[in-house]
Write a protein that holds these residues in place. Sequence first.
Motif, PDB file in Angstrom:
ATOM      1  N   GLY A 103       5.216  32.593 -35.008  1.00 38.19           N
ATOM      2  CA  GLY A 103       5.231  31.141 -34.944  1.00 38.19           C
ATOM      3  C   GLY A 103       5.074  30.448 -36.275  1.00 38.19           C
ATOM      4  N   GLN A 104       4.922  31.181 -37.373  1.00 40.16           N
ATOM      5  CA  GLN A 104       4.749  30.537 -38.669  1.00 40.16           C
ATOM      6  C   GLN A 104       6.067  30.034 -39.250  1.00 40.16           C
ATOM      7  N   ASN A 105       7.172  30.696 -38.920  1.00 42.35           N
ATOM      8  CA  ASN A 105       8.487  30.196 -39.328  1.00 42.35           C
ATOM      9  C   ASN A 105       8.891  29.056 -38.411  1.00 42.35           C
ATOM     10  N   ASP A 106       9.310  27.946 -38.978  1.00 43.85           N
ATOM     11  CA  ASP A 106       9.688  26.771 -38.201  1.00 43.85           C
ATOM     12  C   ASP A 106      11.182  26.830 -37.876  1.00 43.85           C
ATOM     13  N   PRO A 107      11.558  26.971 -36.602  1.00 43.92           N
ATOM     14  CA  PRO A 107      12.972  27.063 -36.237  1.00 43.92           C
ATOM     15  C   PRO A 107      13.780  25.821 -36.587  1.00 43.92           C
ATOM     16  N   SER A 108      13.115  24.695 -36.840  1.00 42.85           N
ATOM     17  CA  SER A 108      13.846  23.469 -37.175  1.00 42.85           C
ATOM     18  C   SER A 108      14.637  23.618 -38.469  1.00 42.85           C
ATOM     19  N   ALA A 109      14.318  24.646 -39.271  1.00 48.60           N
ATOM     20  CA  ALA A 109      15.037  24.879 -40.527  1.00 48.60           C
ATOM     21  C   ALA A 109      16.342  25.650 -40.321  1.00 48.60           C
ATOM     22  N   ILE A 110      16.569  26.177 -39.121  1.00 53.90           N
ATOM     23  CA  ILE A 110      17.766  26.995 -38.877  1.00 53.90           C
ATOM     24  C   ILE A 110      19.061  26.238 -39.171  1.00 53.90           C
ATOM     25  N   PRO A 111      19.235  24.989 -38.717  1.00 51.88           N
ATOM     26  CA  PRO A 111      20.483  24.279 -39.044  1.00 51.88           C
ATOM     27  C   PRO A 111      20.717  24.144 -40.545  1.00 51.88           C
ATOM     28  N   LEU A 112      19.664  23.904 -41.315  1.00 45.92           N
ATOM     29  CA  LEU A 112      19.811  23.790 -42.769  1.00 45.92           C
ATOM     30  C   LEU A 112      20.255  25.110 -43.382  1.00 45.92           C
ATOM     31  N   LEU A 113      19.661  26.215 -42.929  1.00 46.06           N
ATOM     32  CA  LEU A 113      20.042  27.524 -43.448  1.00 46.06           C
ATOM     33  C   LEU A 113      21.515  27.816 -43.159  1.00 46.06           C
ATOM     34  N   ILE A 114      21.948  27.508 -41.948  1.00 50.06           N
ATOM     35  CA  ILE A 114      23.337  27.760 -41.579  1.00 50.06           C
ATOM     36  C   ILE A 114      24.283  26.856 -42.366  1.00 50.06           C
ATOM     37  N   GLU A 115      23.869  25.621 -42.582  1.00 48.40           N
ATOM     38  CA  GLU A 115      24.688  24.695 -43.374  1.00 48.40           C
ATOM     39  C   GLU A 115      24.918  25.232 -44.781  1.00 48.40           C
ATOM     40  N   GLU A 152       6.311  32.968 -25.605  1.00 52.68           N
ATOM     41  CA  GLU A 152       6.937  31.799 -24.975  1.00 52.68           C
ATOM     42  C   GLU A 152       7.091  30.624 -25.934  1.00 52.68           C
ATOM     43  N   PRO A 153       6.043  30.231 -26.695  1.00 55.91           N
ATOM     44  CA  PRO A 153       6.227  29.090 -27.609  1.00 55.91           C
ATOM     45  C   PRO A 153       7.332  29.315 -28.636  1.00 55.91           C
ATOM     46  N   VAL A 154       7.373  30.504 -29.228  1.00 59.69           N
ATOM     47  CA  VAL A 154       8.386  30.779 -30.245  1.00 59.69           C
ATOM     48  C   VAL A 154       9.780  30.774 -29.638  1.00 59.69           C
ATOM     49  N   MET A 155       9.951  31.497 -28.534  1.00 52.70           N
ATOM     50  CA  MET A 155      11.272  31.605 -27.929  1.00 52.70           C
ATOM     51  C   MET A 155      11.773  30.247 -27.424  1.00 52.70           C
ATOM     52  N   GLU A 156      10.921  29.491 -26.772  1.00 51.36           N
ATOM     53  CA  GLU A 156      11.335  28.186 -26.240  1.00 51.36           C
ATOM     54  C   GLU A 156      11.734  27.251 -27.377  1.00 51.36           C
ATOM     55  N   GLU A 157      10.999  27.299 -28.471  1.00 49.72           N
ATOM     56  CA  GLU A 157      11.309  26.425 -29.601  1.00 49.72           C
ATOM     57  C   GLU A 157      12.641  26.805 -30.248  1.00 49.72           C
ATOM     58  N   VAL A 158      12.876  28.105 -30.391  1.00 51.21           N
ATOM     59  CA  VAL A 158      14.144  28.560 -30.966  1.00 51.21           C
ATOM     60  C   VAL A 158      15.312  28.174 -30.071  1.00 51.21           C
ATOM     61  N   ILE A 159      15.160  28.371 -28.782  1.00 53.27           N
ATOM     62  CA  ILE A 159      16.223  28.025 -27.831  1.00 53.27           C
ATOM     63  C   ILE A 159      16.532  26.533 -27.885  1.00 53.27           C
ATOM     64  N   ALA A 160      15.496  25.704 -27.970  1.00 52.98           N
ATOM     65  CA  ALA A 160      15.702  24.254 -28.027  1.00 52.98           C
ATOM     66  C   ALA A 160      16.492  23.854 -29.271  1.00 52.98           C
ATOM     67  N   VAL A 161      16.158  24.447 -30.413  1.00 53.67           N
ATOM     68  CA  VAL A 161      16.872  24.123 -31.659  1.00 53.67           C
ATOM     69  C   VAL A 161      18.325  24.547 -31.574  1.00 53.67           C
ATOM     70  N   LEU A 162      18.571  25.760 -31.074  1.00 53.71           N
ATOM     71  CA  LEU A 162      19.936  26.276 -31.006  1.00 53.71           C
ATOM     72  C   LEU A 162      20.773  25.503 -29.988  1.00 53.71           C
ATOM     73  N   CYS A 163      20.186  25.129 -28.870  1.00 52.32           N
ATOM     74  CA  CYS A 163      20.916  24.321 -27.889  1.00 52.32           C
ATOM     75  C   CYS A 163      21.313  22.977 -28.484  1.00 52.32           C
ATOM     76  N   GLY A 164      20.455  22.431 -29.324  1.00 51.82           N
ATOM     77  CA  GLY A 164      20.746  21.159 -29.970  1.00 51.82           C
ATOM     78  C   GLY A 164      21.875  21.237 -30.974  1.00 51.82           C
ATOM     79  N   MET A 165      22.216  22.430 -31.430  1.00 51.95           N
ATOM     80  CA  MET A 165      23.301  22.590 -32.400  1.00 51.95           C
ATOM     81  C   MET A 165      24.673  22.624 -31.734  1.00 51.95           C
ATOM     82  N   GLY A 166      24.693  22.844 -30.422  1.00 48.68           N
ATOM     83  CA  GLY A 166      25.970  22.841 -29.712  1.00 48.68           C
ATOM     84  C   GLY A 166      26.847  24.040 -29.999  1.00 48.68           C
ATOM     85  N   ARG A 167      26.246  25.163 -30.351  1.00 39.37           N
ATOM     86  CA  ARG A 167      27.016  26.382 -30.610  1.00 39.37           C
ATOM     87  C   ARG A 167      26.541  27.480 -29.657  1.00 39.37           C
ATOM     88  N   THR A 168      27.415  28.459 -29.430  1.00 39.74           N
ATOM     89  CA  THR A 168      27.002  29.594 -28.603  1.00 39.74           C
ATOM     90  C   THR A 168      26.072  30.482 -29.413  1.00 39.74           C
TER      91      THR A 168
END
Length: 324
Positions: A114-126, A36-52
Amino acid sequence: MGSQMQDNPEPPPATCVEPPQISVVIPFYNEEENVEPVMEEVIAVLCGMGRTFEILAVDDGSSDDTVIRLRRMRASHREVRLLRMRRNSGQTAAMQAGFQACRGSVVISMDGDGQNDPSAIPLLIERLEVGHDLVCGWRHRRQDRLVTRKIPSWIANRLIGRLTGVPIHDNGCSLKAYDARLLRRLRLYSDQHRFIPALSSLAGARIDEVKVPHRARMAGESKYGLSRTYKVLLDVMTLVMLRSALNRPARAFMIPGLLLGLAGILSLLAGVASTLETGASLVVLGGAGFLLLFAAGHFVILGLLAELARNKAGSLARPGRRMA
């Protein structure tokens, strides 16, 4: 390989018929407390990006309540898809299963501990979208044990970089971003998720690396230790041989063949000289010489066949060739 050991992936929800822009692949193995912690955190980051997006949670034959909790997440979030391996097949097979089922043009991989921080996903995609095919995470200030994790990882990364020619600082970081076209060219097996940058370079991929945050494990126990060292060494040897064979297949086989042939000739000459000088039998040295020449012939023939196969398969990507 992975597809042979997994159940059929669940179809995407009816509300997600159109392919999403981003697919996230997360293998889980006995991570019931982290689901739950990992999935909820990933979903929150992706929703914040405004992409499907879609999240492919791959259960790698867990024996705890990981599957139950993943089903709860799937029931409450339409973007979640669940894949189940029939047995524990390892992280590489689980990742390959997710890669084969994902539908996004951009693919993210990460661990389920949970060791990978999903907050880095936007940077990786950029970084991916400025013209790279693969962007690797480099764990900054890594939160792991020094002796059993950090030191072996540092040695392995230096060895892999030196032998493969791909100077990535952190091959073991699962947090990566891929162009989906690259993944269609890769087929992972054994423990090759650690060698994705080197394998991608063989397909002509443009590779980048960025520092990403790293955290201590949320809960549960690590599934890795020093026991995996020999597997890494074997896979490194396989990768070096594969790289050499793809670059110059004739050379990769024919040089050992010529060396064996030279050793066979020397063995025969030594046997003849020994027979003329002492009258001893030629059986031992002569037999060894003929065996070496026989092996040399096989290597030379393999080299010629490999070169013919390489020339025929003109559609295969070669090092230095960029992806379309």
